[in-house]
Design a protein around this motif. Structure first.
Motif, PDB file in Angstrom:
ATOM      1  N   UNK A  17       0.902  -1.242  -0.042  1.00  0.00           N
ATOM      2  CA  UNK A  17      -0.233  -0.109   0.044  1.00  0.00           C
ATOM      3  C   UNK A  17       1.021   1.078  -0.263  1.00  0.00           C
ATOM      4  N   UNK A  18       0.738   2.205  -1.277  1.00  0.00           N
ATOM      5  CA  UNK A  18       1.470   3.155  -1.466  1.00  0.00           C
ATOM      6  C   UNK A  18       0.390   4.717  -0.978  1.00  0.00           C
ATOM      7  N   UNK A  19       0.940   5.675   0.308  1.00  0.00           N
ATOM      8  CA  UNK A  19       0.438   7.101  -0.213  1.00  0.00           C
ATOM      9  C   UNK A  19       0.767   7.450  -1.166  1.00  0.00           C
ATOM     10  N   UNK A  20      -0.141   8.655  -1.290  1.00  0.00           N
ATOM     11  CA  UNK A  20      -0.018   9.930  -2.234  1.00  0.00           C
ATOM     12  C   UNK A  20       0.961  10.640  -1.645  1.00  0.00           C
ATOM     13  N   UNK A  21       1.441  11.330  -1.654  1.00  0.00           N
ATOM     14  CA  UNK A  21       2.914  12.017  -1.719  1.00  0.00           C
ATOM     15  C   UNK A  21       2.709  13.875  -1.915  1.00  0.00           C
ATOM     16  N   UNK A  22       2.833  14.642  -1.353  1.00  0.00           N
ATOM     17  CA  UNK A  22       1.552  16.399  -1.655  1.00  0.00           C
ATOM     18  C   UNK A  22       1.630  16.302  -2.682  1.00  0.00           C
ATOM     19  N   UNK A  23       2.241  16.029  -4.409  1.00  0.00           N
ATOM     20  CA  UNK A  23       1.961  16.541  -5.344  1.00  0.00           C
ATOM     21  C   UNK A  23       1.244  15.483  -6.019  1.00  0.00           C
ATOM     22  N   UNK A  24       1.076  14.220  -5.121  1.00  0.00           N
ATOM     23  CA  UNK A  24       0.427  13.677  -6.159  1.00  0.00           C
ATOM     24  C   UNK A  24       0.834  12.135  -6.815  1.00  0.00           C
ATOM     25  N   UNK A  25       2.193  12.396  -6.251  1.00  0.00           N
ATOM     26  CA  UNK A  25       2.707  11.316  -6.863  1.00  0.00           C
ATOM     27  C   UNK A  25       3.240  10.190  -5.580  1.00  0.00           C
ATOM     28  N   UNK A  26       2.970   8.736  -5.961  1.00  0.00           N
ATOM     29  CA  UNK A  26       3.093   7.255  -5.530  1.00  0.00           C
ATOM     30  C   UNK A  26       4.795   7.309  -5.569  1.00  0.00           C
ATOM     31  N   UNK A  27       5.345   7.237  -4.239  1.00  0.00           N
ATOM     32  CA  UNK A  27       6.889   6.619  -4.267  1.00  0.00           C
ATOM     33  C   UNK A  27       6.995   6.038  -3.158  1.00  0.00           C
ATOM     34  N   UNK A  28       8.298   4.696  -4.143  1.00  0.00           N
ATOM     35  CA  UNK A  28       8.021   3.812  -2.833  1.00  0.00           C
ATOM     36  C   UNK A  28      10.010   3.666  -2.521  1.00  0.00           C
TER      37      UNK A  28
END
Length: 134
Positions: A17-28
């Protein structure tokens, strides 16, 4: 934010499960061939794409690999076709992953469809769930 959460489903398949960052990107946070790196999830990328520096840190010898021209957000550029032994995010590992190494113009590793196509992908608002298919 952006840190993966790994779980096992009833069938035993690992998921992240990944949460979007403040810019709406998913980082892992993850690894290539055991070398740690931070990926941006890029559903528009055909393959995993690594900047040359990240590839060197992972011990990937790419200069003798076949060259192709790829289209990036900055325009066309030369890339080297490679096969990665393993790509992992959280506790999900995929082996024998096609990738490109881009010598110039890519600042961060992109987790593209040569990895993502082996996942069931679901997005619910600010959360993306990747579940390993095979």
């Amino acid at each position: 934010m952006g840190q993966p959460y790994v779980s096992k489903s009833a069938g035993g398949a690992a998921s992240v499960r990944l949460s979007a960052d403040a810019n709406g990107h998913f980082m892992a946070n993850g690894s290539v061939n055991g070398s740690a790196m931070r990926f941006m999830i890029d559903t528009g990328a055909t393959m995993v794409a690594l900047p040359a520096q990240a590839a060197r840190q992972a011990g990937i010898r790419f200069f003798n690999a076949p060259q192709v021209v790829v289209q990036t957000a900055s325009g066309p550029t030369t890339a080297y076709m490679v096969k990665l032994d393993s790509v992992a995010i959280g506790g999900v590992t995929v082996n024998n992953v096609d990738a490109v190494v881009i010598d110039r113009g890519l600042s961060e590793p992109l987790l593209g469809n040569s990895f993502l196509s082996r996942m069931d992908m679901r997005r619910d608002g600010e959360v993306m769930v990747l579940k390993k298919r095979y």
